[in-house]
Every structure is written in structure tokens, then in C-alpha cells.
Scaffold this motif. Structure first.
Motif, PDB file in Angstrom:
ATOM      1  N   HIS A 115       0.828  -1.206   0.000  1.00 31.10           N
ATOM      2  CA  HIS A 115       0.000   0.000   0.000  1.00 31.10           C
ATOM      3  C   HIS A 115       0.865   1.260   0.000  1.00 31.10           C
ATOM      4  O   HIS A 115       0.439   2.316  -0.494  1.00 31.10           O
ATOM      5  CB  HIS A 115      -0.906  -0.042   1.238  1.00 31.10           C
ATOM      6  CG  HIS A 115      -1.764   1.157   1.431  1.00 31.10           C
ATOM      7  ND1 HIS A 115      -2.937   1.363   0.735  1.00 31.10           N
ATOM      8  CD2 HIS A 115      -1.626   2.235   2.250  1.00 31.10           C
ATOM      9  CE1 HIS A 115      -3.479   2.508   1.113  1.00 31.10           C
ATOM     10  NE2 HIS A 115      -2.718   3.054   2.034  1.00 31.10           N
ATOM     11  N   TYR A 116       2.091   1.172   0.514  1.00 30.17           N
ATOM     12  CA  TYR A 116       2.950   2.348   0.678  1.00 30.17           C
ATOM     13  C   TYR A 116       4.032   2.461  -0.389  1.00 30.17           C
ATOM     14  O   TYR A 116       4.880   3.344  -0.318  1.00 30.17           O
ATOM     15  CB  TYR A 116       3.562   2.350   2.079  1.00 30.17           C
ATOM     16  CG  TYR A 116       2.503   2.405   3.148  1.00 30.17           C
ATOM     17  CD1 TYR A 116       1.813   3.571   3.414  1.00 30.17           C
ATOM     18  CD2 TYR A 116       2.130   1.259   3.847  1.00 30.17           C
ATOM     19  CE1 TYR A 116       0.807   3.625   4.363  1.00 30.17           C
ATOM     20  CE2 TYR A 116       1.127   1.292   4.804  1.00 30.17           C
ATOM     21  CZ  TYR A 116       0.473   2.473   5.061  1.00 30.17           C
ATOM     22  OH  TYR A 116      -0.537   2.514   5.993  1.00 30.17           O
ATOM     23  N   VAL A 117       4.033   1.559  -1.369  1.00 27.80           N
ATOM     24  CA  VAL A 117       4.832   1.621  -2.611  1.00 27.80           C
ATOM     25  C   VAL A 117       6.283   2.066  -2.396  1.00 27.80           C
ATOM     26  O   VAL A 117       6.802   2.876  -3.160  1.00 27.80           O
ATOM     27  CB  VAL A 117       4.141   2.504  -3.669  1.00 27.80           C
ATOM     28  CG1 VAL A 117       2.836   1.863  -4.144  1.00 27.80           C
ATOM     29  CG2 VAL A 117       3.861   3.926  -3.139  1.00 27.80           C
ATOM     30  N   GLY A 118       6.928   1.543  -1.387  1.00 26.84           N
ATOM     31  CA  GLY A 118       8.341   1.837  -1.186  1.00 26.84           C
ATOM     32  C   GLY A 118       8.638   3.143  -0.482  1.00 26.84           C
ATOM     33  O   GLY A 118       9.811   3.527  -0.360  1.00 26.84           O
ATOM     34  N   ASP A 119       7.620   3.859  -0.013  1.00 24.21           N
ATOM     35  CA  ASP A 119       7.862   5.104   0.710  1.00 24.21           C
ATOM     36  C   ASP A 119       8.629   4.836   2.005  1.00 24.21           C
ATOM     37  O   ASP A 119       8.674   3.710   2.513  1.00 24.21           O
ATOM     38  CB  ASP A 119       6.543   5.802   1.035  1.00 24.21           C
ATOM     39  CG  ASP A 119       5.881   6.393  -0.204  1.00 24.21           C
ATOM     40  OD1 ASP A 119       6.539   6.441  -1.263  1.00 24.21           O
ATOM     41  OD2 ASP A 119       4.710   6.801  -0.109  1.00 24.21           O
ATOM     42  N   LEU A 120       9.229   5.882   2.556  1.00 23.85           N
ATOM     43  CA  LEU A 120      10.016   5.774   3.780  1.00 23.85           C
ATOM     44  C   LEU A 120       9.163   6.121   4.993  1.00 23.85           C
ATOM     45  O   LEU A 120       8.231   6.919   4.896  1.00 23.85           O
ATOM     46  CB  LEU A 120      11.226   6.705   3.720  1.00 23.85           C
ATOM     47  CG  LEU A 120      12.187   6.475   2.552  1.00 23.85           C
ATOM     48  CD1 LEU A 120      13.282   7.535   2.550  1.00 23.85           C
ATOM     49  CD2 LEU A 120      12.798   5.081   2.606  1.00 23.85           C
ATOM     50  N   VAL A 121       9.503   5.533   6.130  1.00 23.95           N
ATOM     51  CA  VAL A 121       8.790   5.837   7.373  1.00 23.95           C
ATOM     52  C   VAL A 121       9.796   6.142   8.477  1.00 23.95           C
ATOM     53  O   VAL A 121      10.934   5.668   8.468  1.00 23.95           O
ATOM     54  CB  VAL A 121       7.874   4.669   7.815  1.00 23.95           C
ATOM     55  CG1 VAL A 121       6.756   4.447   6.809  1.00 23.95           C
ATOM     56  CG2 VAL A 121       8.669   3.383   8.016  1.00 23.95           C
ATOM     57  N   ILE A 122       9.358   6.947   9.435  1.00 22.87           N
ATOM     58  CA  ILE A 122      10.165   7.274  10.612  1.00 22.87           C
ATOM     59  C   ILE A 122       9.225   7.769  11.713  1.00 22.87           C
ATOM     60  O   ILE A 122       8.182   8.367  11.430  1.00 22.87           O
ATOM     61  CB  ILE A 122      11.240   8.341  10.293  1.00 22.87           C
ATOM     62  CG1 ILE A 122      12.255   8.467  11.440  1.00 22.87           C
ATOM     63  CG2 ILE A 122      10.602   9.696   9.965  1.00 22.87           C
ATOM     64  CD1 ILE A 122      13.483   9.301  11.088  1.00 22.87           C
ATOM     65  N   GLY A 123       9.588   7.514  12.969  1.00 27.30           N
ATOM     66  CA  GLY A 123       8.780   7.960  14.088  1.00 27.30           C
ATOM     67  C   GLY A 123       8.957   9.440  14.387  1.00 27.30           C
ATOM     68  O   GLY A 123      10.062   9.972  14.266  1.00 27.30           O
ATOM     69  N   LEU A 124       7.872  10.085  14.780  1.00 27.16           N
ATOM     70  CA  LEU A 124       7.899  11.479  15.236  1.00 27.16           C
ATOM     71  C   LEU A 124       7.329  11.516  16.643  1.00 27.16           C
ATOM     72  O   LEU A 124       6.233  11.017  16.888  1.00 27.16           O
ATOM     73  CB  LEU A 124       7.078  12.377  14.309  1.00 27.16           C
ATOM     74  CG  LEU A 124       7.525  12.427  12.839  1.00 27.16           C
ATOM     75  CD1 LEU A 124       6.576  13.299  12.021  1.00 27.16           C
ATOM     76  CD2 LEU A 124       8.955  12.939  12.715  1.00 27.16           C
ATOM     77  N   ALA A 125       8.087  12.111  17.572  1.00 31.23           N
ATOM     78  CA  ALA A 125       7.739  11.991  18.990  1.00 31.23           C
ATOM     79  C   ALA A 125       7.825  13.324  19.710  1.00 31.23           C
ATOM     80  O   ALA A 125       8.746  13.544  20.510  1.00 31.23           O
ATOM     81  CB  ALA A 125       8.666  10.985  19.657  1.00 31.23           C
ATOM     82  N   PRO A 126       6.882  14.237  19.477  1.00 28.28           N
ATOM     83  CA  PRO A 126       6.875  15.468  20.271  1.00 28.28           C
ATOM     84  C   PRO A 126       6.784  15.189  21.768  1.00 28.28           C
ATOM     85  O   PRO A 126       7.286  15.961  22.583  1.00 28.28           O
ATOM     86  CB  PRO A 126       5.621  16.197  19.778  1.00 28.28           C
ATOM     87  CG  PRO A 126       5.358  15.639  18.429  1.00 28.28           C
ATOM     88  CD  PRO A 126       5.797  14.203  18.498  1.00 28.28           C
ATOM     89  N   SER A 127       6.145  14.062  22.148  1.00 28.83           N
ATOM     90  CA  SER A 127       6.009  13.704  23.557  1.00 28.83           C
ATOM     91  C   SER A 127       5.783  12.206  23.686  1.00 28.83           C
ATOM     92  O   SER A 127       5.068  11.612  22.881  1.00 28.83           O
ATOM     93  CB  SER A 127       4.837  14.458  24.196  1.00 28.83           C
ATOM     94  OG  SER A 127       4.600  13.999  25.517  1.00 28.83           O
ATOM     95  N   GLU A 128       6.412  11.595  24.703  1.00 26.98           N
ATOM     96  CA  GLU A 128       6.114  10.199  25.033  1.00 26.98           C
ATOM     97  C   GLU A 128       5.012  10.116  26.085  1.00 26.98           C
ATOM     98  O   GLU A 128       4.527   9.025  26.367  1.00 26.98           O
ATOM     99  CB  GLU A 128       7.372   9.484  25.547  1.00 26.98           C
ATOM    100  CG  GLU A 128       8.298   9.022  24.452  1.00 26.98           C
ATOM    101  CD  GLU A 128       9.303   8.001  24.949  1.00 26.98           C
ATOM    102  OE1 GLU A 128       9.566   7.048  24.210  1.00 26.98           O
ATOM    103  OE2 GLU A 128       9.820   8.152  26.073  1.00 26.98           O
TER     104      GLU A 128
END
Length: 388
Positions: A237-250
Motif C-alpha cells: 500500500h505504501y509503494v516503497g515510501d520511507l517511514v520514521i517515528g515522530l515523537a513530540p512527547s512520550e
């Protein structure tokens, strides 16, 4: 539910001659060839490299599978206060943040040439590879340092200061090469303020690998990137796109997400899943062999107490698994997926801290107890699993 201002500055650096490079897969950034083989090798081909650090010194150890045999001095005193590992093919790159150097390690043999020295204060945290060039993410430098692995010579600085024109320091955290471009995620912090808070949302710089020019800049949905950029399967579904976490707050999970960065001709950004739905921050993400599934080390804080678990995300149906792979008694903060599909995870829980191994096929834990380490794991990506 399925479970299936662009500036190139040449920097002369002592001790940075022509490094011999061993076992590098030149195309793995673009193709992910070793990350998703046609047929997963057996478990007895797996070896995990693990960086430990007590904040002042550390080492690189190895864990052979399935015997769970730990070698405690593979590279003693190499990783210092904040080491990070990046596997590309069968090669593991150790970014020694406080030592300002990169070590290139052949995963199967564990052999390595002398470390590649970088400018003092550049603080490397990740690498990407495009052809014969290694792009080193300099967290406290101008953005990237480029090393020619064939010709050698000093690294060349790629100034990404255009992402933060207020101070010219983009505070980059991760990079990944797809096709002919290098995608770089940067935190964009107020370096002059106490605690260096974000100036706004995180940014993405797209570097054209043909001439190392700035091909584009994108805004991410939130601030505070964590972990490393990872690819999704091309046929998903994401056709090779990149992912990364974003964490303004835990603590406040109504903010942040697992972000998606498009890699086509007109790239865009967005969220794959919000932290609120993930029940935490995507601290580390890796793709299972063959694609179809992302394993995610998810962390959060409740009443000041940390928790961490392993979650599965089905990229075909774009859904997260109900529940976690790991029990609540474990606090998982890092993971690596082995070529066989098994997972090596870092459990920092108070009862039995150490490494645990899970079967990627059955999702059962293969360890009867955590494999203890001589030192604690570092605060960044500290596990990489290769063939041996």
C-alpha cells in the motif's frame, strides 16, 4: 485482521585516507536486496551485532543464533557514549557520535578497516549509501558529510542549513537513499535555547545524487524525529515510501505519528498511524523479510514510568496488530529483524534486562530468559542483524 543555500565545502581531516571497504552491497539502499530476500535463510545463518554504552565508553558484541552464544569483545572500546548501527546489505556501519568516526564492518566476518575519521564535533548518527558514496548524517554539523569509498580523501560537507535559516544548523538525524536521491530527516532545533527545543515541525531534505544538489525540501507532520528512516515494500500500500517515528512527547500520545515520506517524482509527507493509535512512539522500525510487515519497537511513559513493546504493522491492509508481540513484563526499546525473519530485541525491564529473540514466523519467544550484556544499550539504534 491480517497478520501476514547549497554549499559544498571540502574538509581536510587527519587520519581520513583511502579506507579499504569490505563486503558492501552497493545497491542495497535502493533495492533493499538483503532486507527482503526471495527465501529467508535458516536461523543458523543469523548474527546480531549489538552496541553497548554506559554513557562514557562501550563496546560492540555479537549474538549468534539460534545458539544464543554471546561474544563479548568483538570490537572493544570502539563505540563510545552514543553509538548507532545501520545495516545495509551484509555491511554494518557503526556511527560513533562522540568519537566522530564511522566504522565499516563486514557482518559475516566481523572484519573492519580502521575507522573513518570525521571533523571534530560533527557527531555522526546515521549513514546512507548511494553507489560508491557514503552519506554520513552529522547531527551537530551542517547536515551531511560525503565520503568517496573508492577514491578516498577527506569527506565533503553538504550544507543543509537552508532547512533552518535562523542558525544554519539543521540538526539532522537520519538518511536513506532511494533510487538516485538521498532523503535526509532533520529535527530543526533552536540550538541557542536551553534544552534545544524544536523550532517547528521536522524537515526533509532531498539530495539529488547526480550532483549533490538540493532537489527539494518537505515539512513533516510533527517535530522530534526518532529512530532511523526505513523503507516499505514496493508492492505494498505504501509503494516503497520511507517511514520514521515522530515523537513530540512520550507522555501525550495525542501528538506525533509514524510518518510517511513519498519517494516518487512528486514526494509528499503524511502519517501512517498516529501515536495515539499505536499506543506509543515508533522508536525503531524494520521490515520483515519478503515485505508485508513492519516490526515496530513502541515506547511510551505512563505516570513517569517507561514502557515498551513490539507491535506488528501490516502494510498490505494498513493496520496495526491488536496487542503486542512482547508481554507487559518486558520493556522493549529497540529491535532488529534478522535475514531469517527472527527478531532480536532489547529489553530494559528491571527484572531481566538484556537481549531477547522472537520467532518472526510463529511470534513465539525463543529465549527462556534475557541474554545479559556487560553494559547497557545505548540511546540510539543499537542492534543490527546480518548473515554469518
Amino acid at each position: 485482521m491480517s497478520r501476514s543555500g547549497w554549499l559544498l565545502v571540502a574538509l581536510g581531516v587527519a587520519g581520513c585516507g583511502e579506507p579499504p571497504i569490505v563486503g558492501v552491497d552497493a545497491a542495497v539502499d535502493a533495492a533493499g536486496a538483503d532486507a527482503a530476500p526471495d527465501a529467508a535463510p535458516p536461523r543458523d545463518d543469523d548474527r546480531a551485532l549489538v552496541a553497548t554504552s554506559d554513557g562514557t565508553a562501550g563496546a560492540l558484541v555479537s549474538l549468534d543464533l539460534p545458539s544464543q552464544t554471546l561474544a563479548t569483545a568483538v570490537l572493544p572500546a570502539l563505540a563510545t557514549a552514543q553509538p548507532a548501527l545501520r545495516r545495509l546489505g551484509r555491511t554494518v556501519y557503526l556511527a560513533d557520535r562522540t568519537g566522530d568516526q564511522i566504522t565499516v564492518i563486514d557482518g559475516p566476518s566481523q572484519t573492519h578497516p580502521p575507522p573513518i575519521a570525521l571533523p571534530a564535533g560533527s557527531h555522526p548518527v546515521d549513514v546512507a549509501r548511494l553507489g560508491d558514496r557514503l552519506y554520513v548524517v552529522a547531527e551537530d554539523g551542517v547536515g551531511l558529510l560525503v565520503i568517496d569509498l573508492v577514491l578516498g580523501g577527506p569527506p565533503v560537507a553538504l550544507d543543509l542549513g537552508a532547512l533552518d535559516p535562523d542558525d544554519g544548523l539543521p540538526n539532522c538525524t537520519s538518511a536513506y537513499a532511494v533510487g538516485g536521491n538521498v532523503f535526509v530527516v532533520c529535527a530543526v532545533l533552536d540550538d541557542g535555547a536551553p534544552g534545544r527545543p524544536p523550532r517547528g515541525v521536522a524537515k526533509v531534505a532531498i539530495v539529488d545524487g547526480d550532483d549533490d544538489s538540493l532537489a527539494g525540501m518537505l515539512d513533516l507532520p510533527w517535530s522530534s524525529p526518532v529512530g532511523q528512516l526505513q523503507p516499505t515494500p514496493l508492492d505494498s500500500h505504501y509503494v516503497g515510501d520511507l517511514v520514521i517515528g515522530l515523537a513530540p512527547s512520550e507522555d501525550d500520545l495525542s501528538t506525533g505519528c509514524l510518518a510517511r515520506i513519498g519517494v516518487d517524482a512528486t514526494p509528499t509527507t503524511g502519517c501512517v498511524i498516529d501515536n495515539e493509535d499505536l499506543l506509543g512512539v515508533a522508536r525503531r522500525v524494520e521490515m520483515a523479510p519478503g515485505g508485508g510487515l513492519l516490526w515496530i519497537a513502541v515506547t511510551a511513559r505512563e505516570d513517569g514510568v517507561g514502557r515498551g513493546s513490539v507491535r506488528g504493522f501490516d502494510v498490505d491492509s494498513a493496520t496495526v496488530w491488536d496487542g503486542s508481540l512482547s508481554p507487559a513484563s518486558q520493556e522493549i526499546v529497540d529491535l532488529a529483524v534478522c535475514p531469517s525473519g527472527d527478531l532480536v530485541v532489547a529489553d530494559v525491564g528491571a527484572t531481566e534486562p538484556g537481549l531477547r529473540v522472537y520467532s518472526g514466523g510463529t511470534t513465539l519467544e525463543l529465549t527462556t530468559a534475557a541474554v545479559a550484556l556487560d553494559g547497557p544499550l545505548g540511546p540510539r539504534a543499537g542492534i543490527a542483524c546480518t548473515r554469518r
